[in-house]
Design a protein around this motif. Structure first.
Motif, PDB file in Angstrom:
ATOM      1  N   THR A 273     -15.440 -14.935  -5.076  1.00 27.61           N
ATOM      2  CA  THR A 273     -15.941 -13.647  -4.594  1.00 27.61           C
ATOM      3  C   THR A 273     -15.833 -12.644  -5.728  1.00 27.61           C
ATOM      4  O   THR A 273     -14.968 -12.759  -6.600  1.00 27.61           O
ATOM      5  CB  THR A 273     -15.171 -13.155  -3.346  1.00 27.61           C
ATOM      6  OG1 THR A 273     -15.854 -12.045  -2.772  1.00 27.61           O
ATOM      7  CG2 THR A 273     -13.742 -12.744  -3.693  1.00 27.61           C
ATOM      8  N   ALA A 274     -16.718 -11.677  -5.743  1.00 25.69           N
ATOM      9  CA  ALA A 274     -16.647 -10.572  -6.699  1.00 25.69           C
ATOM     10  C   ALA A 274     -16.288  -9.325  -5.900  1.00 25.69           C
ATOM     11  O   ALA A 274     -16.859  -9.091  -4.828  1.00 25.69           O
ATOM     12  CB  ALA A 274     -17.975 -10.387  -7.414  1.00 25.69           C
ATOM     13  N   ALA A 275     -15.332  -8.545  -6.400  1.00 30.32           N
ATOM     14  CA  ALA A 275     -14.822  -7.478  -5.540  1.00 30.32           C
ATOM     15  C   ALA A 275     -14.236  -6.312  -6.312  1.00 30.32           C
ATOM     16  O   ALA A 275     -13.778  -6.452  -7.448  1.00 30.32           O
ATOM     17  CB  ALA A 275     -13.742  -8.054  -4.622  1.00 30.32           C
ATOM     18  N   THR A 276     -14.251  -5.178  -5.668  1.00 31.17           N
ATOM     19  CA  THR A 276     -13.433  -4.042  -6.054  1.00 31.17           C
ATOM     20  C   THR A 276     -12.327  -3.934  -5.017  1.00 31.17           C
ATOM     21  O   THR A 276     -12.395  -4.560  -3.958  1.00 31.17           O
ATOM     22  CB  THR A 276     -14.235  -2.735  -6.058  1.00 31.17           C
ATOM     23  OG1 THR A 276     -14.796  -2.541  -4.750  1.00 31.17           O
ATOM     24  CG2 THR A 276     -15.360  -2.779  -7.071  1.00 31.17           C
ATOM     25  N   ASN A 277     -11.329  -3.136  -5.323  1.00 30.27           N
ATOM     26  CA  ASN A 277     -10.274  -2.864  -4.355  1.00 30.27           C
ATOM     27  C   ASN A 277     -10.791  -1.806  -3.385  1.00 30.27           C
ATOM     28  O   ASN A 277     -11.029  -0.661  -3.786  1.00 30.27           O
ATOM     29  CB  ASN A 277      -9.024  -2.361  -5.076  1.00 30.27           C
ATOM     30  CG  ASN A 277      -7.829  -2.194  -4.147  1.00 30.27           C
ATOM     31  OD1 ASN A 277      -7.988  -2.006  -2.943  1.00 30.27           O
ATOM     32  ND2 ASN A 277      -6.645  -2.247  -4.707  1.00 30.27           N
ATOM     33  N   PRO A 278     -11.000  -2.143  -2.116  1.00 26.65           N
ATOM     34  CA  PRO A 278     -11.572  -1.158  -1.184  1.00 26.65           C
ATOM     35  C   PRO A 278     -10.707   0.083  -1.026  1.00 26.65           C
ATOM     36  O   PRO A 278     -11.222   1.174  -0.780  1.00 26.65           O
ATOM     37  CB  PRO A 278     -11.691  -1.937   0.129  1.00 26.65           C
ATOM     38  CG  PRO A 278     -10.800  -3.120  -0.020  1.00 26.65           C
ATOM     39  CD  PRO A 278     -10.778  -3.445  -1.475  1.00 26.65           C
ATOM     40  N   ALA A 279      -9.390  -0.067  -1.184  1.00 26.32           N
ATOM     41  CA  ALA A 279      -8.515   1.108  -1.094  1.00 26.32           C
ATOM     42  C   ALA A 279      -8.794   2.070  -2.244  1.00 26.32           C
ATOM     43  O   ALA A 279      -8.785   3.295  -2.068  1.00 26.32           O
ATOM     44  CB  ALA A 279      -7.054   0.674  -1.106  1.00 26.32           C
ATOM     45  N   VAL A 280      -9.064   1.533  -3.430  1.00 28.68           N
ATOM     46  CA  VAL A 280      -9.404   2.372  -4.573  1.00 28.68           C
ATOM     47  C   VAL A 280     -10.729   3.084  -4.330  1.00 28.68           C
ATOM     48  O   VAL A 280     -10.885   4.274  -4.636  1.00 28.68           O
ATOM     49  CB  VAL A 280      -9.458   1.530  -5.861  1.00 28.68           C
ATOM     50  CG1 VAL A 280     -10.029   2.339  -7.017  1.00 28.68           C
ATOM     51  CG2 VAL A 280      -8.073   1.009  -6.217  1.00 28.68           C
ATOM     52  N   VAL A 281     -11.701   2.383  -3.749  1.00 30.88           N
ATOM     53  CA  VAL A 281     -13.003   2.998  -3.458  1.00 30.88           C
ATOM     54  C   VAL A 281     -12.828   4.140  -2.453  1.00 30.88           C
ATOM     55  O   VAL A 281     -13.452   5.201  -2.581  1.00 30.88           O
ATOM     56  CB  VAL A 281     -14.000   1.955  -2.933  1.00 30.88           C
ATOM     57  CG1 VAL A 281     -15.352   2.599  -2.665  1.00 30.88           C
ATOM     58  CG2 VAL A 281     -14.160   0.812  -3.923  1.00 30.88           C
ATOM     59  N   GLY A 282     -11.956   3.935  -1.453  1.00 34.05           N
ATOM     60  CA  GLY A 282     -11.681   5.003  -0.496  1.00 34.05           C
ATOM     61  C   GLY A 282     -11.071   6.218  -1.170  1.00 34.05           C
ATOM     62  O   GLY A 282     -11.444   7.363  -0.883  1.00 34.05           O
ATOM     63  N   ALA A 283     -10.136   5.992  -2.083  1.00 31.38           N
ATOM     64  CA  ALA A 283      -9.508   7.096  -2.804  1.00 31.38           C
ATOM     65  C   ALA A 283     -10.522   7.837  -3.670  1.00 31.38           C
ATOM     66  O   ALA A 283     -10.531   9.074  -3.731  1.00 31.38           O
ATOM     67  CB  ALA A 283      -8.362   6.562  -3.665  1.00 31.38           C
TER      68      ALA A 283
END
Length: 348
Positions: A273-283
């Motif tokens: 999977t390719a991903a960002t940290n969703p918590a970082v995106v929320g911040a």
């Protein structure tokens, strides 16, 4: 997407969650109004179910708390009419900013304009509102899809039968679909045998039902590109139920602790999977709103860079949770997008 139901407004009160900010009295050295505190902000989601969206919300809450923001979180129920009502309620609550997390552009434009007309700052995450006044936060969906598809070629070559999970009308999925279309054009040996998918409050299970039918009808499918983790979870569930986990490989986008556990388990067909940290995106979404409220410049496109995560690399590093991932891959837990010296950045 199926056509939307009639978008009728009602007088119903939409529930929200109140969060006690860490700096209710303001942040020393911050520009107005953050030097005094009490800034009201609304986070209005279209989808709340699923690990990705819960992590996104947690990151938004953590950044809001660090900034002394009074954040009202409105739950998403995949209901376009309700999301409209929530935006109108946020306007009536007197918020200084609104973060819109996903949604259907055609149902939002007019109510978002009402917010802008009242001087409320608006930030959009993964929904294209096509307005120069609204910063667009995204995960670089093109890069997410490209990283996953590069791994597909590395693992499977350039000729195979594929299944593809996609639902049109959602900005991140549409951007990932653009990459898929280019990928097929560049690799004519890749044959898309079936396209399916569903976005609902039970995305994984409803996608699993579709995947069972697709994989039964097309036993030659060797690769499934499912560029959303709930899609991938559904395909994995279907493969397990059909007893063909050893015959297909699943490639996705996005990640959560639950995803990691499913990827690294023995015999899992979910291989990357390719991903960002969703918590970082929320911040990052909250920071973009805060900077606008403070009168500071914010770019129109705000991108959080992704990381490729393969089954092999996760197993080798002993990663079992998002916390493990953030600790062992520091770039996964931070982003320098839209920040300033007065914004607390150490959150997780």
């Amino acid at each position: 997407m199926k056509s939307l139901a009639r978008l009728a407004l009602s007088a119903a009160v939409i529930p929200f969650v109140f969060l006690q900010p860490a700096h209710a009295d303001g942040i020393a050295g911050a520009p107005a109004p953050f030097d005094k505190g009490g800034v009201k902000l609304a986070l209005i989601s279209y989808i709340s179910a699923g690990d990705f969206f819960q992590a996104y919300q947690a990151g938004a809450e953590a950044q809001a708390k660090a900034l002394g923001i009074d954040l009202r979180v409105f739950p998403g129920r995949q209901d376009a009419a309700e999301q409209r009502e929530q935006i109108l309620q946020a306007v009536n609550l007197g918020v200084s900013g609104i973060v819109i997390d996903h949604g259907l552009p055609e149902s939002l434009s007019d109510v978002v304009q009402q917010a802008l007309d009242k001087g409320i700052k608006v930030v959009a995450f993964d929904v294209n509102l096509n307005n120069p006044k609204i910063p667009q936060v995204e995960q670089s969906d093109h890069e997410l899809a490209q990283q996953a598809l590069d791994q597909v070629i590395k693992d499977n070559g350039k000729s195979f039968a594929a299944g593809y999970v996609y639902v049109a009308g959602f900005a991140p999925l549409d951007r990932r679909n653009e990459v898929w279309d280019k990928f097929k054009a560049a690799n004519p040996g890749v044959v898309e045998k079936a396209r399916f998918g569903n976005v609902s409050d039970t995305t994984a299970t409803s996608t699993a039902d579709q995947a069972k039918a697709v994989l039964t009808a097309n036993p030659d499918i060797k690769v499934v590109f499912a560029p959303y983790d709930e899609f991938a979870r559904g395909v994995k569930l279907a493969a397990g139920d059909l007893g063909i986990s050893d015959k297909i490989k699943i490639y996705s986008a996005d990640v959560s602790t639950a995803d990691i556990q499913e990827i690294v388990e023995p015999g899992s067909p979910w291989v990357a999977t390719a991903a960002t940290n969703p918590a970082v995106v929320g911040a990052v979404s909250i920071r973009a709103a805060a900077l606008q409220i403070a009168g500071q410049d914010v770019p129109h496109q705000i991108t959080v860079k992704p990381t490729l995560l393969t089954q092999e690399s996760l197993r080798a590093a002993g990663v079992k949770t998002i916390e493990d991932l953030a600790a062992k891959i520091p770039a996964f837990s931070t982003s320098d997008a839209v920040t300033a010296s007065w914004i607390p950045a150490k959150l997780f």
